[in-house]
Design an enzyme around this catalytic site. Structure first.
Site, PDB file in Angstrom:
ATOM      1  N   GLU A 215       0.888  -1.164   0.000  1.00  5.54           N
ATOM      2  CA  GLU A 215       0.000   0.000   0.000  1.00  5.54           C
ATOM      3  C   GLU A 215       0.924   1.211   0.000  1.00  5.54           C
ATOM      4  O   GLU A 215       1.521   1.540   1.021  1.00  5.54           O
ATOM      5  CB  GLU A 215      -0.912  -0.041   1.225  1.00  5.54           C
TER       6      GLU A 215
ATOM      7  N   CYS B 281      -1.946   8.945   2.618  1.00  3.55           N
ATOM      8  CA  CYS B 281      -1.841   8.423   1.243  1.00  3.55           C
ATOM      9  C   CYS B 281      -3.111   8.729   0.474  1.00  3.55           C
ATOM     10  O   CYS B 281      -3.065   8.964  -0.735  1.00  3.55           O
ATOM     11  CB  CYS B 281      -1.553   6.928   1.274  1.00  3.55           C
TER      12      CYS B 281
END
Ligand code: NDP
Length: 453
Positions: A227, A261
């Site tokens: 990720e 993110c």
């Protein structure tokens, strides 16, 4: 290993790194624990997870302060992070058995086929500092409950959080070796990944760290999930509710002081409403309270480390030099700590850092486009593909645009957020594999096909 308070720059604590011998003991303990943990009935593993969630709630004050002191998150957001961790514990405590039950496949007249889900073994989690509890719990809640054992290599600037998380699992009653923290820098990781007792690895962090870990895991033929970063588009159509869009845009860019993110990073606005949106957005960004992370009314705290703030400022300066207009912010605050104000850059060139790189701080890039088609073309003109957000009053249009954005998730008239019930992950340079929901718990299991004749 030192932890520092980014609000002041002061050293908080010094921790001894684990040396080779300590790491060997931790790997051996994980290996010893695996067999009996995998055979423990899943209902017992679910009960322990429920207890971990209770401890998170009981100790919220203590841990929220620890998060805010170690990495500078505004205290209200630290509390919200801990509540979300407790939620992911509740979620898998309630549903893991259902997700991991044998899945019957079509039966032939004289045979029965099904898939059974069996744990892989020891999984290494290389985790970042930005959501120092959430990123770990989103890994640990499903994968420990699936019968794996977990090793945490946390970011070097949050060792206090790493040890607190280990304490939660210990105090909840998890057997020794089921969850352990390795206090080690990234240079120790290659040997851990290569060790025969390690079966899989997951990493959340930058593209560079992802590439390094994926290369090592690939060469060892070990399963991995990544990720990585994102440069999420936030598309504002001509028929959007501009007030809601501008307010949400400011939140979406500055959540966690801009260090997320899935923060919206590129605001792509059609010409018809561009000026109106930009005015509203700049005034929303300017109205945010920047200050002490321990104060309850703070919206934006310091950046987590000095080098991160310096990198952010360089990206802003280079984008302005390339032709972007600075609408607000743009200079580190003249005070102790690593404070950077909410910043808006308008119309940066496509090859400038604001358009082309992940900007990990409260600096937004706003782009003018002709129409929806150009908006989608620009939204997809990035190496990343984590999330996206589309703003329109026409829900069919929103759904159509959502399908056209190259990302792991798209939200219409809402900011991108992770939720235990929804699969989460990226495409392109944002990584691969999924976390959370049913998809997440299936990442580190052997989906074994069984045919009984
Ligand atoms: P990193 O990606 O370097 O750190 C994340 C984790 O990976 C840390 O535990 C780190 O350990 C580890 N790590 C780093 N390099 C390696 C390696 N070669 N092998 C194994 N593990 C490694 O992030 P930074 O803290 O340096 O932040 C830099 C940038 O990364 C940010 O500005 C942002 O763009 C991005 N980032 C993205 C995140 C996201 O959620 N997508 C989260 C954090 C950062 P150690 O701390 O010991 O170096």
């Amino acid at each position: 290993m030192d932890s520092h308070n980014p609000a002041t720059g002061e050293r908080l604590e010094t921790y001894d790194d684990h040396d080779e011998g300590d790491i060997e003991d931790i790997l051996a303990s994980a290996d010893d624990a695996f067999e009996s943990w995998a055979e423990t009935p899943i209902t017992e593993r679910q009960q322990l997870l429920e207890r971990a969630g209770e401890l998170l709630r009981e100790r919220e004050d203590e841990y929220a302060e620890l998060i805010s002191e170690e990495m500078g998150k505004p205290i209200a957001e630290s509390r919200a992070e801990l509540e979300k961790c407790a939620w992911v514990c509740d979620f898998y405590a309630e549903r893991a058995d259902e997700f991991l039950a044998d899945e019957a496949l079509g039966s032939e007249p004289h045979s029965r086929t099904f898939v059974s889900y069996e744990p892989l073994g020891a999984v290494l989690a290389v985790m970042p500092w930005n959501f120092p509890f959430w990123q770990v719990f989103r890994f640990a809640a499903p994968h420990l409950t699936a019968g794996n054992v977990g090793l945490l290599k946390h970011a070097s600037n949050v060792p206090g959080c790493a040890l607190a998380i280990e304490e939660i699992f210990r105090d909840a009653g998890y057997p020794e070796g089921v969850f352990s923290t390795l206090l080690a820098g990234s240079d120790a990781i290659e040997d851990v990944i290569a060790d025969d007792r390690l079966d899989a690895v997951t990493l959340t962090g930058s593209e560079g760290a992802g590439r390094a870990v994926a290369e090592q895991a690939g060469s060892e033929l070990k399963k991995h999930v990544l990720e990585l970063g994102g440069s999420d588009p936030f598309v504002v159509c001509a028929d959007a509710d501009l007030e809601a869009a501008a307010e949400t845009a400011a939140t979406a860019r500055t959540i966690n002081s801009g260090q997320s993110c899935i923060a919206a990073k590129r605001f792509i606005v059609v010409d018809e409403v561009y000026d109106d949106f930009l005015d509203r957005f700049v005034s929303e960004m300017e109205s945010l309270e920047v200050g002490d992370p321990l104060a309850s009314d703070t919206d934006v705290g310091p950046q987590a480390r000095e080098d991160l703030m310096t990198d952010l400022h360089e990206q802003v300066e280079e984008s302005v030099a390339a032709g972007a207009t600075l609408e607000c912010g743009g200079e580190p605050l003249d005070r102790e700590g690593y404070y950077y104000p909410p910043t808006v850059l308008s119309e940066p060139p496509r090859d400038s850092p604001a358009a082309d790189e992940e900007v990990f701080g409260p600096a937004a890039a706003v782009f003018r486009v002709e129409d929806d088609d150009e908006a989608i073309e620009l939204a997809n003109d990035t190496r990343y593909g984590l999330g996206g957000s589309v703003w329109t009053e026409d829900l069919d249009r929103g759904e159509r645009l959502a399908r056209e954005i190259e990302a792991g998730c798209v939200f219409v008239n809402e900011l991108v957020k992770s939720d235990p019930r929804l699969p989460f992950g990226g495409v392109k340079a944002s990584g691969h594999g999924r976390e959370l929901a049913e998809a997440g718990i299936h990442e580190f299991v052997n989906r074994k096909t069984v045919w009984v004749q």
